[in-house]
Design an enzyme around this catalytic site. Sequence first.
Site: not given
Length: 252
Positions: A60, A65-66, A85, A130, A160, A247
């Site tokens: 991923d 962005e995450d 991740r 998350r 999200h 993202c």
Amino acid sequence: MTLAITRKISPRFNECELTHISREPINLNLARQQHANYVLALQALSCEVIELPAEKDLPDSVFVEDTAFILPEIAIITRPGADSRKPEIESVAQALAPHRKLLRVHAPATVDGGDVLILGKNIFIGNSTRSNSAAVNQIQELLKPYGYVVAHVELRDCLHLKSALTKVDDQTLLINPNWADVSHFKQFDWIEIDAAEPYAANCLPINGQILYPTDFPKTAQKLEAHGYKLKQVDLSELAKAEGAVTCCSLIV
Ligand code: CIR
């Protein structure tokens, strides 16, 4: 010049995390082509793009962005909620270090950047699978000296917070009111997505234009009717990994 950090797609993209959609094969070549067009669109919107090399074993990792969120004063490196991740953050921290002082959250906090919506001095964090309240508390402590106020926002049926709403401009939000507790956002103007396009609330305003997927023509029309100029990109293969326009980049 606006700086955008992106990352090339992993060869293991088909092993991505999925929460709200079922797995469909992703055409890797097409996904890479769409991602390359996304980078070109950022450049056409006057961004200087730093493209990080692909992370071979992190499916991923294109969704940079995450891994962080960036404020004028500092950047916070996240601790992504999915274990697969968590290793994505270090290379992003290295890329951001020349541009901002970096702060970090620590276990038991988990937070994905996709849950973090920055609206001036107010920061809204989605209560998702998350991002947890330990992260909200730590981020509030880290950002108190800078005058930010952090709120936790309830979500329904989406990955999200920024699946449910994003900023179109300083006063305006693009919103799917069914997916978040929108009572937090009464002081803003809303443009509601077309009800037939539930995934349409994710847009990325850059330098006076709105980067927006080609997948949501009805909502695109609504945005245009409000006078916004759209730069449209086809991200249909990335959508199979639950990704959207915000993202795939970190805007510095
Ligand atoms: C994940 O589940 O983490 C990825 N497959 C999708 C992440 C999308 N990120 C975002 O919208 N900020």
